[in-house]
Design a protein around this motif. Sequence first.
Motif: not given
Length: 208
Positions: A58-65, A105-110, A160-172
């Motif tokens: 669903g996109g979380a696999m980060f097809s770009l990398y 796609g990877g960001f939203n899928g994650s 997510l942190t490996l790809h983007f560093g600091d990210v939104p957390f705890g909003y699920e």
Amino acid sequence: MKKFLKIFFLTAACVSLVSCEDYLDTTTPSNMDDTFVTSSPSEALKIMSKAYATYRQGGAMFSLYDWNDPLRSDMEYYCEGPGPNTKYALMMSELSVPNINDMQGGFNGSYSVISYTDKFASIIAAKPEYQAAVEAGQVNDWTHLYGEAIGLWANTYFRLTLHFGDVPFGYENKSVTEYTLSSRFAIYDALIEKLKAVEGGMYKIGEG
């Protein structure tokens, strides 16, 4: 003709005695609630299977990398020649010239996986069977499934942190209009605490 009419009216009379409400009140397999999908460990396992599929497809696999865990092990060789994955693997990302939206796609899928597993874990945590096992210090299918959900939740945040560093957390599973970025190190601390809490409730390899 008279015989046909008698049969017709007799059939109509019988049908009139049957209430339509019995048919209107029935449900379809698509109308599944939280109680049904966790009615047994085997049903609940289907939810986790959906979570894994979303993670991988669903996109979380980060097809770009492509050099990451969902696709292959470190014993397998993925030859792409001059493709973008090779450039990333050689630390030459500046040569790939990625589009700013390539990782969307990877960001939203994650975050879809994170929301899915968080919801599933909360449903399991409310089950009396799970609560009784935790109180007794026992390991069963429910405690293991809860641990699986938390494990995938934590792993997805980690990637997510490996790809983007600091990210939104705890909003699920919350409706928010504003959010802030959480430090990746604070996120790691939270993930480790969650994983330590569920470790004792999971089967060891070969059990269960």
